[in-house]
Enzyme design. Sequence first.
Site, PDB file in Angstrom:
ATOM      1  N   LYS A 158       0.834  -1.217   0.000  1.00  0.00           N
ATOM      2  CA  LYS A 158       0.000   0.000   0.000  1.00  0.00           C
ATOM      3  C   LYS A 158       0.858   1.253   0.000  1.00  0.00           C
ATOM      4  O   LYS A 158       0.642   2.171  -0.789  1.00  0.00           O
ATOM      5  CB  LYS A 158      -0.913   0.029   1.245  1.00  0.00           C
ATOM      6  CG  LYS A 158      -1.868  -1.127   1.344  1.00  0.00           C
ATOM      7  CD  LYS A 158      -2.758  -1.019   2.574  1.00  0.00           C
ATOM      8  CE  LYS A 158      -2.027  -1.155   3.882  1.00  0.00           C
ATOM      9  NZ  LYS A 158      -1.405  -2.468   4.109  1.00  0.00           N
ATOM     10  N   ARG A 191      11.571  -6.169   4.727  1.00  0.00           N
ATOM     11  CA  ARG A 191      11.402  -4.703   4.687  1.00  0.00           C
ATOM     12  C   ARG A 191      12.347  -4.018   5.677  1.00  0.00           C
ATOM     13  O   ARG A 191      12.525  -4.444   6.800  1.00  0.00           O
ATOM     14  CB  ARG A 191       9.974  -4.315   5.047  1.00  0.00           C
ATOM     15  CG  ARG A 191       9.805  -2.778   5.103  1.00  0.00           C
ATOM     16  CD  ARG A 191       8.378  -2.336   5.203  1.00  0.00           C
ATOM     17  NE  ARG A 191       7.678  -3.002   6.266  1.00  0.00           N
ATOM     18  CZ  ARG A 191       6.351  -3.040   6.366  1.00  0.00           C
ATOM     19  NH1 ARG A 191       5.602  -2.450   5.467  1.00  0.00           N
ATOM     20  NH2 ARG A 191       5.786  -3.675   7.369  1.00  0.00           N
ATOM     21  N   ARG A 230      10.818  -2.777  11.319  1.00  0.00           N
ATOM     22  CA  ARG A 230       9.749  -2.275  12.182  1.00  0.00           C
ATOM     23  C   ARG A 230       9.497  -3.208  13.358  1.00  0.00           C
ATOM     24  O   ARG A 230       9.717  -4.403  13.265  1.00  0.00           O
ATOM     25  CB  ARG A 230       8.461  -2.103  11.361  1.00  0.00           C
ATOM     26  CG  ARG A 230       8.353  -0.720  10.781  1.00  0.00           C
ATOM     27  CD  ARG A 230       7.224  -0.490   9.840  1.00  0.00           C
ATOM     28  NE  ARG A 230       5.961  -1.136  10.126  1.00  0.00           N
ATOM     29  CZ  ARG A 230       4.904  -1.068   9.320  1.00  0.00           C
ATOM     30  NH1 ARG A 230       5.000  -0.366   8.194  1.00  0.00           N
ATOM     31  NH2 ARG A 230       3.787  -1.677   9.620  1.00  0.00           N
TER      32      ARG A 230
HETATM   33  P1  AP5 Z   1       4.840  -1.630   1.899  1.00  0.00           P
HETATM   34  O1  AP5 Z   1       4.602  -0.698   0.765  1.00  0.00           O
HETATM   35  O2  AP5 Z   1       5.548  -1.117   3.103  1.00  0.00           O
HETATM   36  O3  AP5 Z   1       3.453  -2.356   2.302  1.00  0.00           O
HETATM   37  P2  AP5 Z   1       2.239  -1.836   3.168  1.00  0.00           P
HETATM   38  O4  AP5 Z   1       1.010  -2.467   2.605  1.00  0.00           O
HETATM   39  O5  AP5 Z   1       2.258  -0.347   3.255  1.00  0.00           O
HETATM   40  O6  AP5 Z   1       2.606  -2.554   4.530  1.00  0.00           O
HETATM   41  P3  AP5 Z   1       2.401  -2.158   6.039  1.00  0.00           P
HETATM   42  O7  AP5 Z   1       3.055  -3.274   6.836  1.00  0.00           O
HETATM   43  O8  AP5 Z   1       2.867  -0.760   6.317  1.00  0.00           O
HETATM   44  O9  AP5 Z   1       0.849  -2.263   6.181  1.00  0.00           O
HETATM   45  P4  AP5 Z   1       0.025  -2.338   7.473  1.00  0.00           P
HETATM   46  O10 AP5 Z   1      -1.338  -2.044   6.976  1.00  0.00           O
HETATM   47  O11 AP5 Z   1       0.149  -3.597   8.241  1.00  0.00           O
HETATM   48  O12 AP5 Z   1       0.723  -1.275   8.412  1.00  0.00           O
HETATM   49  P5  AP5 Z   1       0.447   0.255   8.699  1.00  0.00           P
HETATM   50  O13 AP5 Z   1       1.735   0.961   8.722  1.00  0.00           O
HETATM   51  O14 AP5 Z   1      -0.663   0.788   7.853  1.00  0.00           O
HETATM   52  O15 AP5 Z   1       5.630  -2.900   1.321  1.00  0.00           O
HETATM   53  C1  AP5 Z   1       6.045  -3.938   2.184  1.00  0.00           C
HETATM   54  C2  AP5 Z   1       7.426  -4.470   1.731  1.00  0.00           C
HETATM   55  O16 AP5 Z   1       7.281  -5.085   0.472  1.00  0.00           O
HETATM   56  C3  AP5 Z   1       8.488  -3.369   1.540  1.00  0.00           C
HETATM   57  O17 AP5 Z   1       9.747  -3.898   1.893  1.00  0.00           O
HETATM   58  C4  AP5 Z   1       8.434  -3.051   0.041  1.00  0.00           C
HETATM   59  O18 AP5 Z   1       9.684  -2.591  -0.441  1.00  0.00           O
HETATM   60  C5  AP5 Z   1       8.066  -4.418  -0.536  1.00  0.00           C
HETATM   61  N1  AP5 Z   1       7.213  -4.327  -1.709  1.00  0.00           N
HETATM   62  C6  AP5 Z   1       6.217  -3.437  -1.941  1.00  0.00           C
HETATM   63  N2  AP5 Z   1       5.615  -3.693  -3.120  1.00  0.00           N
HETATM   64  C7  AP5 Z   1       6.227  -4.808  -3.620  1.00  0.00           C
HETATM   65  C8  AP5 Z   1       6.067  -5.585  -4.790  1.00  0.00           C
HETATM   66  N3  AP5 Z   1       5.137  -5.281  -5.715  1.00  0.00           N
HETATM   67  N4  AP5 Z   1       6.876  -6.649  -4.978  1.00  0.00           N
HETATM   68  C9  AP5 Z   1       7.816  -6.970  -4.064  1.00  0.00           C
HETATM   69  N5  AP5 Z   1       8.043  -6.278  -2.941  1.00  0.00           N
HETATM   70  C10 AP5 Z   1       7.247  -5.210  -2.713  1.00  0.00           C
HETATM   71  O19 AP5 Z   1      -0.149   0.142  10.183  1.00  0.00           O
HETATM   72  C11 AP5 Z   1       0.681  -0.250  11.259  1.00  0.00           C
HETATM   73  C12 AP5 Z   1      -0.150  -0.302  12.536  1.00  0.00           C
HETATM   74  O20 AP5 Z   1      -0.710   0.992  12.812  1.00  0.00           O
HETATM   75  C13 AP5 Z   1      -1.377  -1.237  12.501  1.00  0.00           C
HETATM   76  O21 AP5 Z   1      -1.033  -2.572  12.797  1.00  0.00           O
HETATM   77  C14 AP5 Z   1      -2.257  -0.605  13.581  1.00  0.00           C
HETATM   78  O22 AP5 Z   1      -1.791  -0.925  14.877  1.00  0.00           O
HETATM   79  C15 AP5 Z   1      -2.032   0.886  13.347  1.00  0.00           C
HETATM   80  N6  AP5 Z   1      -2.993   1.462  12.376  1.00  0.00           N
HETATM   81  C16 AP5 Z   1      -2.705   1.979  11.162  1.00  0.00           C
HETATM   82  N7  AP5 Z   1      -3.828   2.413  10.545  1.00  0.00           N
HETATM   83  C17 AP5 Z   1      -4.839   2.141  11.405  1.00  0.00           C
HETATM   84  C18 AP5 Z   1      -6.238   2.333  11.336  1.00  0.00           C
HETATM   85  N8  AP5 Z   1      -6.826   2.873  10.273  1.00  0.00           N
HETATM   86  N9  AP5 Z   1      -6.990   1.934  12.407  1.00  0.00           N
HETATM   87  C19 AP5 Z   1      -6.410   1.391  13.503  1.00  0.00           C
HETATM   88  N10 AP5 Z   1      -5.088   1.171  13.620  1.00  0.00           N
HETATM   89  C20 AP5 Z   1      -4.307   1.540  12.579  1.00  0.00           C
END
Ligand code: AP5
Length: 214
Positions: free
Chosen positions: A15, A127, A159
């Site tokens: 994402k 990552r 992370r």
């Molecule tokens: P990356 O682009 O970082 O993926 P991502 O989907 O953004 O992954 P996240 O782990 O950040 O998602 P998440 O939803 O769990 O965490 P968030 O930070 O939102 O890519 C991942 C890896 O793959 C990277 O190394 C990248 O280089 C690689 N990659 C990317 N595309 C690729 C491809 N096509 N092919 C190969 N490799 C690729 O949330 C974290 C925490 O915050 C949650 O657990 C929760 O506690 C809290 N939180 C956040 N939002 C909310 C909400 N709305 N409500 C409640 N709690 C929330």
Amino acid sequence: MLRRLVILGPPGGGKGTIADRLAGRLGEPHISTGDMLRTEVANASALGRRVHEHMNAGRLVPDELVTEITTRRMSEQDAAGGWILDGFPRNLTQARALHDALEGAGPEAVIVLEVPDKEVFIRIAGRRTCPRGHVYNLTRNPPKTPGVCDIDGEPLSQREDASHHVVEDRLAIYKQRTTPVLDFYYDEAILHRVDGVGSPDEVYARALKVLEST
Ligand code: AP5
């Protein structure tokens, strides 16, 4: 081209990677709830102290906190013409809150990146991020110098929510809590499913094609 977008998908589904590229292309801000919350944690703010434990355990942080920081960020000047929301809404309560807050100026398209669980574990294990949020992958997108951000020279780290069992919990929450959000946007006829497997260039091209044809 559409300018009010939501990017959804499993943890590690890409994402942030795709939202960043779309933001560059559209000239609209990339608003990541995960990044905003991690900044609060890093600054040890009152909010950061409240959410840290939830995030480390892979649980969603309380709806009212994340809704407030997201809608506040969306009301800033640079988001007046559009935004790319990454990681919000993540459950039906948040989807309804967003709908109410935006009063008819809600998302024009919701892209969900479809990535199998096995790939999620591989991506998250590899990552590495810098303190300013630039994202790398040890196997798929390595930095030029190991352990150092290409852009600002800051050290890279993994992370805190990257351990195998926490990723399992994050995936389970995604399936249980976020899947109903996909149905919500499907009913509004703005949901677009995009195959998230392939290189970032390939996935980005698919997302762009959806937006250009919508
Ligand atoms: P990356 O682009 O970082 O993926 P991502 O989907 O953004 O992954 P996240 O782990 O950040 O998602 P998440 O939803 O769990 O965490 P968030 O930070 O939102 O890519 C991942 C890896 O793959 C990277 O190394 C990248 O280089 C690689 N990659 C990317 N595309 C690729 C491809 N096509 N092919 C190969 N490799 C690729 O949330 C974290 C925490 O915050 C949650 O657990 C929760 O506690 C809290 N939180 C956040 N939002 C909310 C909400 N709305 N409500 C409640 N709690 C929330």
